[in-house]
Design a protein around this motif. Sequence first.
Motif, PDB file in Angstrom:
ATOM      1  N   TYR A 106       0.727  -1.072  -0.104  1.00 55.31           N
ATOM      2  CA  TYR A 106       0.251  -0.050  -0.031  1.00 55.31           C
ATOM      3  C   TYR A 106       0.744   1.157   0.073  1.00 55.31           C
ATOM      4  CZ  TYR A 106      -3.425  -3.613   1.778  1.00 55.31           C
ATOM      5  OH  TYR A 106      -3.911  -4.483   1.932  1.00 55.31           O
ATOM      6  N   VAL A 107       1.891   1.140   0.751  1.00 55.49           N
ATOM      7  CA  VAL A 107       2.931   2.314   0.986  1.00 55.49           C
ATOM      8  C   VAL A 107       3.482   2.639  -0.529  1.00 55.49           C
ATOM      9  CG1 VAL A 107       4.827   3.237   2.020  1.00 55.49           C
ATOM     10  CG2 VAL A 107       3.187   1.909   3.295  1.00 55.49           C
ATOM     11  N   ALA A 164       1.278   3.964  -2.981  1.00 59.27           N
ATOM     12  CA  ALA A 164       0.852   5.441  -2.722  1.00 59.27           C
ATOM     13  C   ALA A 164       2.050   6.382  -3.021  1.00 59.27           C
ATOM     14  CB  ALA A 164       0.514   5.719  -1.197  1.00 59.27           C
ATOM     15  N   LEU A 189      -2.748   7.717  -4.778  1.00 57.65           N
ATOM     16  CA  LEU A 189      -3.469   7.882  -3.352  1.00 57.65           C
ATOM     17  C   LEU A 189      -4.573   6.981  -3.272  1.00 57.65           C
ATOM     18  CD1 LEU A 189      -2.418  11.553  -2.454  1.00 57.65           C
ATOM     19  CD2 LEU A 189      -1.242   9.233  -1.680  1.00 57.65           C
ATOM     20  N   LEU A 190      -5.385   7.482  -4.002  1.00 60.11           N
ATOM     21  CA  LEU A 190      -6.927   6.701  -4.120  1.00 60.11           C
ATOM     22  C   LEU A 190      -6.954   5.234  -4.449  1.00 60.11           C
ATOM     23  CD1 LEU A 190      -9.566   7.879  -3.517  1.00 60.11           C
ATOM     24  CD2 LEU A 190     -10.203   7.806  -5.759  1.00 60.11           C
ATOM     25  N   ALA A 196      -4.304   3.317  -3.698  1.00 59.56           N
ATOM     26  CA  ALA A 196      -3.668   2.764  -2.685  1.00 59.56           C
ATOM     27  C   ALA A 196      -4.695   2.553  -1.479  1.00 59.56           C
ATOM     28  CB  ALA A 196      -2.647   3.652  -2.037  1.00 59.56           C
ATOM     29  N   PHE A 197      -5.629   3.854  -1.459  1.00 62.19           N
ATOM     30  CA  PHE A 197      -6.557   3.354  -0.430  1.00 62.19           C
ATOM     31  C   PHE A 197      -7.461   2.351  -0.803  1.00 62.19           C
ATOM     32  CE2 PHE A 197     -10.407   4.533   1.832  1.00 62.19           C
ATOM     33  CZ  PHE A 197     -10.156   5.018   2.849  1.00 62.19           C
ATOM     34  N   GLN A 198      -8.132   2.492  -1.926  1.00 60.32           N
ATOM     35  CA  GLN A 198      -9.151   1.245  -2.189  1.00 60.32           C
ATOM     36  C   GLN A 198      -8.228  -0.219  -2.098  1.00 60.32           C
ATOM     37  OE1 GLN A 198      -9.871   2.898  -5.994  1.00 60.32           O
ATOM     38  NE2 GLN A 198     -11.932   3.597  -5.422  1.00 60.32           N
ATOM     39  N   LEU A 231      -5.919  -0.766  -0.117  1.00 59.93           N
ATOM     40  CA  LEU A 231      -5.978  -1.035   1.447  1.00 59.93           C
ATOM     41  C   LEU A 231      -7.316  -1.644   2.089  1.00 59.93           C
ATOM     42  CD1 LEU A 231      -3.969   0.962   4.070  1.00 59.93           C
ATOM     43  CD2 LEU A 231      -6.569   0.608   4.531  1.00 59.93           C
ATOM     44  N   VAL A 232      -8.326  -0.907   1.544  1.00 61.31           N
ATOM     45  CA  VAL A 232      -9.574  -1.370   2.078  1.00 61.31           C
ATOM     46  C   VAL A 232      -9.960  -2.954   1.557  1.00 61.31           C
ATOM     47  CG1 VAL A 232     -12.227  -0.986   2.095  1.00 61.31           C
ATOM     48  CG2 VAL A 232     -10.499   1.103   2.643  1.00 61.31           C
TER      49      VAL A 232
END
Lengths: 493, 121
Positions: free
Chosen positions: A148-149, A152, A160-161, A163-165, A167-168
């Motif tokens: 994820y890092v 990102a 970033l988005l 990576a966030f998705q 991550l979830v």
Amino acid sequence: MIGDHLPALQVVVPLLAAPLMVLVRRGTFAWLLAVAVSWTALAIALALAFKVREAGPISYAMGSWPPPWGIEYRVDALNSFVLVLVSLVAAMVAPYARASVAAELPRDQHYLFFAMYSLCLAGLLGIAITGDAFNLFVFLEISSLSTYVLVALGRDRRALLAAFQYLVLGTIGATFYVIGVGLLYLMTGTLNLADMALRLREVGEIRPVLAALAFITAGIGLKLALFPLHFWLPNVYAFAPSAITAFLAASATKVSVYVLLRFYFLVFGVPLVFGRMPMAEILIALSVLAVVSASLVAVFQRDLKRLFAYSSVAQIGYITLGMGLANEPGLTGAVVHLFNHGLTKGAIFLLLGGVALRVGSTSLERVAGLARTMPLTSFGIVLGGMSLIGIPGTAGFISKWYLVLGAIAHGYWWLAALLVASSLIAVAYVWRFVEMAYLRAPAPGAAKLDEAPPSILLPAWIMVAGCVYFGLDTSFTLDGARLAAAVLLGGVR
Amino acid sequence: MTLAGHYSYWVTMFLMISGLYIVIARGNLVKKLIGLGIFQTSVYLLYIAPGKLIGGTAPIVAASFSTYSNPLPHVLILTAIVVGVATLALGLAIVVRIREAYGSIEEDEILEKDQAGEDGR
């Protein structure tokens, strides 16, 4: 003796390198250490692979606590193959990363990039080598969190988005996996995978075990981008730094496939997975959908990274198809495709990193006439594309050949025909690149481009050469895959 | 065993499903992470509750005790909690970066900005 501790060192070396890089805080040092670590990992993986072939499976008791009480590291024909793939890709990406990272990331983040890269490598190798279900979860999260890092860190803010998705969805996937393992632990009282398999025979096919199978399938399915669970993948591949796209495409999803193979064949066993539950039908249906729909979507992409990301979803479909066939040629095809596709996609994304470096973008319009300015890069991508299609003489052909044999062994002639037809869709999306790079003139006023630097071309071309070499000389890949398929089918009782 | 006798499972399932629902239904990125936290927490309960035996003690061998609770789930979940904290911290850090880059933490607004073709940086 150090030779006895190779299974532990396989994971410990990259794991210890990461904090060292963070302490020293020097980009060049971190890079040199990352190169050293990944080549060491490759040497260990190869040593283990040859040892396993000569002397059979290796069992290593962590901290000398005998299994099933302690954590067992177990190397057999199947996971030694995965270890070689992951460390091989890491050893190619690490030297490559310097030029690519220098162009894409600010200087003060370089050492952090390589620290995360080493952690991710440690996590992936750990998943492959461990024989303990919960230890596997911990390594899964080590590799995922560092991924994820790394995603990102991409240049575009859309990274970033993405990576966030990721991550979830990745966390949901990993949590599903822990729920499944929790249910299995409740039923068997053990976390050692081999021990769990034995005790599951006594427990029988009761509902919590079936629920565990469902949870683990869905959880790992998310991680490996099984067809309807693949939505995180295209954005992650498109916006991550180039080196990371290549590394992830070649290793992360493949390791997850391995986890699913291990659970299906060596923990739950074929009678439960394919007899009691209709997993063969489900896997084949989803894989066919993946192969056809993702390939079609790939044809209409405007960005090369996205195009090959969708192609990855399709190619993972071939691997899960072989898994669903669950016979000897099918599984051989699945395991060999795991390796071949890792190599092919790794090569293509490494070369695309070179394109991103020189052209500044990987959109299709911008690569018009690329073959004139960057002939080596373009030709490498074409060779990789041929391996994706499965043209004889490339690695992709070998795996598809076995998948077709596997389908025919079941009498699924329609499936064999569909496999061949789906290759034609692959021709269409690879042709989009060929047409742009070879048949179009460069846009008027476009700056004169140089060929990518040797530090990028060399690792990429080693992998391209691998795609061709393993299409002609299959002694390493195919023998390894056959042994792995024998291990998988041997677990069936 | 009655329905009420399984209440720890009911609580686990309620937390699991509500957590997952929040992740899917909410567009706010921080709320999504809260849902993710609840979802992960439900798993802690799934592991720990069956490890407890009524009347069981800590697993220290002594003459006066014969029933022991299983300590292993606690150890496993201690690890899982660490993983959960790390995930939450990383998720929030990414949300901060998203807020800096987009000026919003609502998923639909962010997607709208990307759709509008404003290329970042």
